[in-house]
Scaffold this motif. Structure first.
Motif, PDB file in Angstrom:
ATOM      1  N   SER A  46       0.825  -1.203   0.000  1.00 20.02           N
ATOM      2  CA  SER A  46       0.000   0.000   0.000  1.00 20.02           C
ATOM      3  C   SER A  46       0.861   1.255   0.000  1.00 20.02           C
ATOM      4  CB  SER A  46      -0.926  -0.017   1.221  1.00 20.02           C
ATOM      5  OG  SER A  46      -1.658   1.188   1.311  1.00 20.02           O
ATOM      6  N   SER A 112      -5.472   1.052   3.940  1.00 18.43           N
ATOM      7  CA  SER A 112      -6.484   0.699   2.938  1.00 18.43           C
ATOM      8  C   SER A 112      -6.611   1.723   1.820  1.00 18.43           C
ATOM      9  CB  SER A 112      -7.845   0.511   3.616  1.00 18.43           C
ATOM     10  OG  SER A 112      -8.330   1.747   4.133  1.00 18.43           O
ATOM     11  N   GLU A 116      -7.275   1.041  -2.125  1.00 22.77           N
ATOM     12  CA  GLU A 116      -8.556   1.403  -2.728  1.00 22.77           C
ATOM     13  C   GLU A 116      -8.328   2.174  -4.031  1.00 22.77           C
ATOM     14  OE1 GLU A 116     -11.160   3.452  -0.083  1.00 22.77           O
ATOM     15  OE2 GLU A 116     -10.854   2.036   1.538  1.00 22.77           O
ATOM     16  N   ILE A 119      -7.378  -0.357  -6.651  1.00 24.46           N
ATOM     17  CA  ILE A 119      -8.500  -1.207  -7.047  1.00 24.46           C
ATOM     18  C   ILE A 119      -9.430  -0.474  -8.015  1.00 24.46           C
ATOM     19  CG2 ILE A 119     -10.578  -2.370  -6.192  1.00 24.46           C
ATOM     20  CD1 ILE A 119      -8.965  -3.000  -3.631  1.00 24.46           C
ATOM     21  N   ALA A 272     -18.465  -0.704  -1.800  1.00 25.57           N
ATOM     22  CA  ALA A 272     -17.197  -1.440  -1.934  1.00 25.57           C
ATOM     23  C   ALA A 272     -16.109  -0.802  -1.080  1.00 25.57           C
ATOM     24  CB  ALA A 272     -16.774  -1.471  -3.405  1.00 25.57           C
ATOM     25  N   ASN A 273     -16.051   0.525  -1.048  1.00 28.70           N
ATOM     26  CA  ASN A 273     -15.075   1.213  -0.204  1.00 28.70           C
ATOM     27  C   ASN A 273     -15.270   0.865   1.261  1.00 28.70           C
ATOM     28  OD1 ASN A 273     -13.636   2.559  -2.169  1.00 28.70           O
ATOM     29  ND2 ASN A 273     -14.942   4.358  -2.157  1.00 28.70           N
ATOM     30  N   ILE A 276     -14.041  -2.710   1.877  1.00 31.94           N
ATOM     31  CA  ILE A 276     -12.575  -2.792   1.856  1.00 31.94           C
ATOM     32  C   ILE A 276     -12.002  -2.235   3.153  1.00 31.94           C
ATOM     33  CG2 ILE A 276     -10.497  -1.887   0.739  1.00 31.94           C
ATOM     34  CD1 ILE A 276     -12.065  -1.967  -1.903  1.00 31.94           C
ATOM     35  N   LEU A 279     -12.620  -4.635   5.897  1.00 34.56           N
ATOM     36  CA  LEU A 279     -11.725  -5.785   5.771  1.00 34.56           C
ATOM     37  C   LEU A 279     -10.371  -5.491   6.407  1.00 34.56           C
ATOM     38  CD1 LEU A 279     -10.925  -8.554   4.611  1.00 34.56           C
ATOM     39  CD2 LEU A 279     -10.327  -7.376   2.474  1.00 34.56           C
ATOM     40  N   PHE A 280      -9.826  -4.310   6.123  1.00 32.04           N
ATOM     41  CA  PHE A 280      -8.521  -3.971   6.695  1.00 32.04           C
ATOM     42  C   PHE A 280      -8.615  -3.725   8.200  1.00 32.04           C
ATOM     43  CE2 PHE A 280      -7.296  -3.428   2.317  1.00 32.04           C
ATOM     44  CZ  PHE A 280      -5.960  -3.747   2.318  1.00 32.04           C
TER      45      PHE A 280
END
Length: 334
Positions: A46, A112, A116, A119, A272-273, A276, A279-280
């Motif tokens: 990242s 993240s 992002e 992605i 989606a953001n 994500i 998730l992190f």
């Protein structure tokens, strides 16, 4: 395999010599260490992507990625290693761990965001083209607005000066027409002659002509001056407009802004953001939560005994030093 397991124990901040004596806890700390390690790896990717986006230098990108990954890894390892399992008081453990959880959430957000951007890079690139055009048009509009007021004022002054001439011309034409009709008998007294009435009307027409000549002589230089000023103003505006450069708008801040706008415009990207980010956050908090919900094991018992031993040993040494100092002072005073 053994060396990998011990490496993950190190990542979890565990005392390897004590953990070897507690085989039932080895898997738990292996999982914690793996979570800490791979979080650091994700942080390296990242941070490297973020640095490459800003500076576009592969060598420094690798250096910064390794440095950033090491920093995040060290922070996560510190968070996990400083937590202790107590015999009772689960709520107190959660309260004690809350600053660490907050730090983990902040780290998750930092890690993240660059991923992002990667992605959604295709959607962001398209949006950046639109935003760059909007910025370019905004700069043009600001320049035109700045010159608009001054240009409008000059045009109004020119129109006013021309209007004065047009009014005088209209009045002169009207009086000249009246005098002509009086002379040819088609108006006025309806008698064709150049008598006193015609002379009066001709004098009025002559006076109107004189006023027209005076106002024309007065206003024409002013009109020329104002028109020249207006032309210079338009030239200056065009020169400034030509000087506008379409600088590429694709930096980190621009990409973050584009991602924010895309999230507002597209619900799917917004959701989606969120996922994500969650998730992190889950990955960052996994070692902490695992340590909170895991039961107290043999390793925790041995660690507490070891720490208690060192604490008592230090207290004993301090007491011995205090006693020795007291005896020495007592001897000196005698």
């Amino acid at each position: 395999m053994k060396s990998i397991k011990e490496f993950f124990w190190f990542c979890a901040g565990a005392n390897i010599s004590l953990l070897k004596r507690c085989p039932t806890d080895s898997s738990k700390y292996t999982g914690m260490g793996a979570a800490v390690f791979f979080t650091g790896v994700l942080a390296a990717f990242s941070g490297g992507y973020a640095f490459y986006t800003i500076f576009d230098n592969p060598i420094w990108t690798i250096v910064f990625a390794l440095l950033w990954g090491t920093i995040i890894f060290n922070l996560d390892r510190f968070i996990v290693s400083t937590m202790r399992k107590k015999k009772n008081g689960w709520f107190k453990e959660v309260l004690t761990a809350s600053p660490r959880i907050l730090l983990a959430v902040m780290l998750a957000i930092v890690i993240s965001k660059p991923l992002e951007l990667k992605i959604f890079s295709k959607e962001i690139d398209r949006k950046l083209v639109i935003l760059e055009e909007q910025i370019f048009q905004k700069e043009i509009a600001e320049i035109e607005k700045r010159y608009e007021a001054q240009g409008q004022e000059l045009q109004e002054q020119i129109a006013s000066l021309k209007s004065e001439i047009a009014d005088k011309t209209s009045k002169r034409n009207e009086l000249s027409e009246i005098a002509r009709k009086e002379a040819d008998g088609t108006g006025g007294s309806m008698q064709r002659n150049a008598g006193p009435i015609y002379q009066l009307k001709k004098a009025d027409a002559n006076q109107a002509q004189k006023e027209l000549d005076d106002i024309t002589q007065q206003n024409l230089p002013l009109i020329s001056e104002k028109e020249e000023q207006y032309a210079q103003l338009i030239a200056a505006k065009n020169l400034e407009l030509q000087g506008i450069k379409r600088n590429p708008w694709n930096g980190m801040a621009a990409q973050l802004e584009a991602l924010r706008i895309l999230g507002e415009e597209n619900k799917a990207i917004f959701i989606a953001n969120i996922f994500i980010l969650l998730l992190f956050i889950m990955l960052e908090c996994t070692p902490i939560i695992a340590k909170l919900i895991a039961g107290r094991g043999p390793y925790d018992e041995l660690l507490e005994i070891r720490e208690h031993f060192y604490k008592n040993h230090n207290l004993e040494k301090v007491a011995e030093m205090d006693h020795a100092t007291y005896e020495k002072l007592k001897y000196l005073s005698n």
